[in-house]
Write a protein that holds these residues in place. Sequence first.
Motif, PDB file in Angstrom:
ATOM      1  N   UNK A  17       0.807  -1.224   0.000  1.00  0.00           N
ATOM      2  CA  UNK A  17       0.000   0.000   0.000  1.00  0.00           C
ATOM      3  C   UNK A  17       0.839   1.273   0.000  1.00  0.00           C
ATOM      4  N   UNK A  18       1.923   1.296   0.795  1.00  0.00           N
ATOM      5  CA  UNK A  18       2.629   2.547   1.075  1.00  0.00           C
ATOM      6  C   UNK A  18       4.087   2.582   0.647  1.00  0.00           C
ATOM      7  N   UNK A  19       4.670   1.431   0.349  1.00  0.00           N
ATOM      8  CA  UNK A  19       6.099   1.395   0.058  1.00  0.00           C
ATOM      9  C   UNK A  19       6.915   1.316   1.340  1.00  0.00           C
ATOM     10  N   UNK A  20       8.219   1.215   1.168  1.00  0.00           N
ATOM     11  CA  UNK A  20       9.104   1.001   2.309  1.00  0.00           C
ATOM     12  C   UNK A  20       9.146   2.210   3.246  1.00  0.00           C
ATOM     13  N   UNK A  21       9.364   3.391   2.699  1.00  0.00           N
ATOM     14  CA  UNK A  21       9.468   4.592   3.538  1.00  0.00           C
ATOM     15  C   UNK A  21       8.158   4.857   4.271  1.00  0.00           C
ATOM     16  N   UNK A  22       7.040   4.625   3.596  1.00  0.00           N
ATOM     17  CA  UNK A  22       5.739   4.873   4.202  1.00  0.00           C
ATOM     18  C   UNK A  22       5.306   3.821   5.202  1.00  0.00           C
ATOM     19  N   UNK A  23       6.105   2.778   5.342  1.00  0.00           N
ATOM     20  CA  UNK A  23       5.798   1.697   6.275  1.00  0.00           C
ATOM     21  C   UNK A  23       6.655   1.864   7.520  1.00  0.00           C
ATOM     22  N   UNK A  24       6.103   2.506   8.506  1.00  0.00           N
ATOM     23  CA  UNK A  24       6.848   2.743   9.741  1.00  0.00           C
ATOM     24  C   UNK A  24       6.671   1.571  10.704  1.00  0.00           C
ATOM     25  N   UNK A  25       7.639   1.371  11.599  1.00  0.00           N
ATOM     26  CA  UNK A  25       7.463   0.337  12.620  1.00  0.00           C
ATOM     27  C   UNK A  25       6.173   0.537  13.425  1.00  0.00           C
ATOM     28  N   UNK A  26       5.833   1.769  13.696  1.00  0.00           N
ATOM     29  CA  UNK A  26       4.615   2.060  14.461  1.00  0.00           C
ATOM     30  C   UNK A  26       3.369   1.602  13.679  1.00  0.00           C
ATOM     31  N   UNK A  27       3.348   1.851  12.377  1.00  0.00           N
ATOM     32  CA  UNK A  27       2.215   1.428  11.544  1.00  0.00           C
ATOM     33  C   UNK A  27       2.137  -0.101  11.483  1.00  0.00           C
ATOM     34  N   UNK A  28       3.282  -0.754  11.376  1.00  0.00           N
ATOM     35  CA  UNK A  28       3.323  -2.219  11.357  1.00  0.00           C
ATOM     36  C   UNK A  28       2.750  -2.765  12.656  1.00  0.00           C
ATOM     37  N   UNK A  29       3.214  -2.227  13.768  1.00  0.00           N
ATOM     38  CA  UNK A  29       2.762  -2.695  15.080  1.00  0.00           C
ATOM     39  C   UNK A  29       1.265  -2.469  15.258  1.00  0.00           C
ATOM     40  N   UNK A  30       0.783  -1.303  14.824  1.00  0.00           N
ATOM     41  CA  UNK A  30      -0.645  -1.005  14.965  1.00  0.00           C
ATOM     42  C   UNK A  30      -1.485  -1.985  14.147  1.00  0.00           C
ATOM     43  N   UNK A  31      -1.080  -2.234  12.902  1.00  0.00           N
ATOM     44  CA  UNK A  31      -1.853  -3.139  12.049  1.00  0.00           C
ATOM     45  C   UNK A  31      -1.788  -4.564  12.577  1.00  0.00           C
TER      46      UNK A  31
END
Length: 187
Positions: A17-31
């Motif tokens: 959806x977002x690419x590497x830069x747009x994929x933050x550890x915080x977003x990963x953890x939340x999802x």
Amino acid sequence: MDTRERLIESTRELLWERGYVGTSPKAIQARAGAGQGSMYHHFHGKPDLARAAIARSAAELRDRAEAAFTGPGSELDRIAAYLRRERDVLKGCPVGRLTQDPDVMADPELRRPVEETFAWLTDRLAALLTEARANGELDAALDPRATAAALVAVLQGGYVLARAAGSADLYAQAVDGALGLLTAHTR
């Protein structure tokens, strides 16, 4: 699904959806519904997790392709089944989209599964085309390697055309066009 699997799957989705830069550890953890400690318990950091997610996406692409390539019918039937299989065309290819991500392409470890997957796909298509030529299904003048590369390019380009127009019809037209060119070489 355990925490490690949820982290990998969440990263796969976010990379798509977002690419590497747009994929933050915080977003990963939340999802994933996982805490920072869980993420770092299973992975050394975002690059390590991204490698696992990209490798998983690449393996899934190969598995789905192989299912079509080993299905019923002639070699050309199986190639057509692969090109026409159901896809989320407007979302794009989860592996192919990574080629547009400068951070993924700049990191040899992240790039490797992408590069290997497209090399595998081209090789696999070339092998099927070689078999079809040997069986007399295709004209002997057809170059299996060049044709396989063209089919992979049409597939990936079809995603781009469809996304740009917001219509899966353009993907279907690209596939139909490629198959039409290929069948022009049938005996």
